[in-house]
Design an enzyme around this catalytic site. Structure first.
Site, short mmCIF file in Angstrom:
data_model
loop_
_atom_site.label_atom_id
_atom_site.label_comp_id
_atom_site.label_asym_id
_atom_site.label_seq_id
_atom_site.Cartn_x
_atom_site.Cartn_y
_atom_site.Cartn_z
N HIS A 10 41.32 40.32 36.60
CA HIS A 10 42.26 40.97 35.67
C HIS A 10 43.70 40.71 36.12
CE1 HIS A 10 42.97 44.46 32.75
NE2 HIS A 10 44.18 44.19 33.23
N HIS A 12 47.43 39.32 34.37
CA HIS A 12 48.23 38.83 33.23
C HIS A 12 49.17 37.75 33.74
CE1 HIS A 12 47.06 42.27 30.58
NE2 HIS A 12 46.88 42.85 31.75
N HIS A 190 41.01 46.15 27.27
CA HIS A 190 41.70 47.22 27.98
C HIS A 190 41.34 48.55 27.31
CE1 HIS A 190 44.19 44.10 29.78
NE2 HIS A 190 44.97 44.97 30.39
N GLU A 193 42.72 53.42 30.26
CA GLU A 193 43.88 53.43 31.16
C GLU A 193 44.81 54.55 30.68
OE1 GLU A 193 46.57 50.14 30.62
OE2 GLU A 193 47.46 50.31 32.62
N ASP A 271 46.44 43.19 38.19
CA ASP A 271 47.04 43.41 36.87
C ASP A 271 48.34 42.62 36.69
OD1 ASP A 271 46.88 44.53 34.33
OD2 ASP A 271 47.49 46.55 34.93
N ASP A 272 49.46 43.15 37.20
CA ASP A 272 50.77 42.50 37.09
C ASP A 272 51.46 42.66 38.45
OD1 ASP A 272 50.80 42.33 33.94
OD2 ASP A 272 50.29 44.40 34.40
N1 ADE Z 1 49.74 44.20 29.69
C1 ADE Z 1 50.11 43.92 30.94
N2 ADE Z 1 49.70 44.88 31.79
C2 ADE Z 1 49.07 45.82 31.05
C3 ADE Z 1 48.43 47.04 31.34
N3 ADE Z 1 48.36 47.53 32.59
N4 ADE Z 1 47.90 47.72 30.32
C4 ADE Z 1 47.98 47.26 29.08
N5 ADE Z 1 48.57 46.12 28.75
C5 ADE Z 1 49.10 45.38 29.73
ZN ZN Z 2 45.97 44.63 32.26
#
Ligand code: ADE
Ligand code: ZN
Length: 325
Positions: A10, A12, A190, A193, A271-272
């Site tokens: 996961h 991005h 997703h 969350e 994630d990011d």
């Molecule tokens: N796009 C990038 N990171 C995200 C996240 N944590 N939740 C939803 N969309 C995303």
């Molecule tokens: Zn994500």
């Protein structure tokens, strides 16, 4: 922790862009996005919804296939440095050519070129999951699904949905998911969350994904947790992301350990990463500190992750050998 061979499901691609890389591109292109950085040069945002805006502003400097080629190399260099041997990344035709199929093919070619180069030079294998953005709406998601279906194959192996979980309903995206499924793509979404158990139930019913991005708020409904465990639904858990965005106050308060204990298939991702000041090494270190997870646990998680990966069996066999190291 850094050396342990890892699988990350996961991630991005734009969200993994180092801030210095984005700043460099903004100068080259004379785009003023200085407001998205803090005094130390890191990304600055107030909450999840502000994060999405900053994310989209950062993405505005990625304007050509060449920019994405450079981005992919920069991201894979960083990812490989933390022991990741196999990763799957979310890619959005929204950002890569505005959902025009011809343009999307050119962006994809450049990204795959970088992926091949990274595999040769750094020994990391990458696959792509085309991802629609929930708050962009179902019509754009349909166009995105068509881009995905037309480029489905050995490299584009999956389809997903990201973005604001509070926007629209999962059933609005059924056409897009059906289109991707019919093209042979594997599915992830997703959910769980920002929405609770109902959001997960609705997503499973409407879109039938085999993996969930996050999914952690299932913990608020133990019958749902049992269902996820029984059905073998895989969670792409990103603890550092959840803590940075305030879903949980710290790692010790995160439900990943309890979900694992209750038999849900959990995997670990970033994630990011630069947005959340994290790396796969940091995720492992924090999980060790919070729950005493040891090398055996991390090796088990890497195996579960590889089983849940969307790549073909030959690739899995090759990566499995690397996980033995
Ligand atoms: N796009 C990038 N990171 C995200 C996240 N944590 N939740 C939803 N969309 C995303
Ligand atoms: Zn994500």
């Amino acid at each position: 922790m850094r050396e342990l061979p890892k699988v990350e499901l996961h991630l991005h691609l734009e969200g993994a862009a180092p801030p210095a890389f984005v700043r460099g591109l903004s100068k080259e292109k004379h785009v003023d996005i200085s407001g998205i950085f803090d005094a130390r040069g890191n990304y600055r945002y107030k909450d999840f919804w502000d994060f999405l805006k900053v994310y989209e502003a950062a993405t505005s400097v990625l304007q050509s296939p060449e920019d994405y080629r450079r981005l992919t190399l920069a991201v894979l260099e960083e990812t490989a440095a933390h022991g990741v041997v196999y990763a799957e990344t979310f890619l959005s035709p929204d950002f890569c050519g505005g959902r025009d199929l011809g343009a999307w093919r050119e962006y994809l070619l450049a990204i795959q070129e970088a992926s091949d180069e990274a595999e040769r030079k750094m020994g990391i294998t990458l696959r792509g999951i085309v991802t629609c953005i929930r708050h962009f709406g179902p019509e754009k998601a349909r166009e995105t699904a068509i881009c995905a279906a037309e480029t489905a194959g050995d490299w584009i192996t999956g389809f997903g949905i990201a973005g604001d979980e509070k926007a629209g309903a999962p059933k609005d995206f059924r056409w897009a998911f059906d289109c991707a499924r019919e093209a042979g793509l594997r599915l992830t979404a997703h959910a769980g969350e920002w929405a609770g158990p109902e959001g997960i139930r609705d997503t499973l019913a409407a879109l039938a994904p085999e993996r969930l991005g996050h999914g952690v708020r299932a913990i608020e409904d133990l019958a749902l947790v049992d269902e996820l465990a029984e059905r073998g639904i895989v969670l792409e858990v990103c603890p550092g992301s959840n803590v940075a965005l305030g879903v949980y106050k710290d790692f010790r308060a995160h439900p990943v350990h309890e979900l694992d204990r209750r038999g849900v298939k959990v995997t670990i991702s970033t994630d990011d990463p630069p947005f959340f000041h994290t790396t796969m090494t940091r995720e492992y270190e924090e999980l060790h500190r919070a729950f005493d997870w040891d090398e055996g646990q991390f090796r088990r998680i890497a195996k579960v992750s590889l089983e849940a990966a969307f790549c073909d069996t030959d690739t899995k066999t090759k990566i499995a050998k690397l996980l033995e190291a």
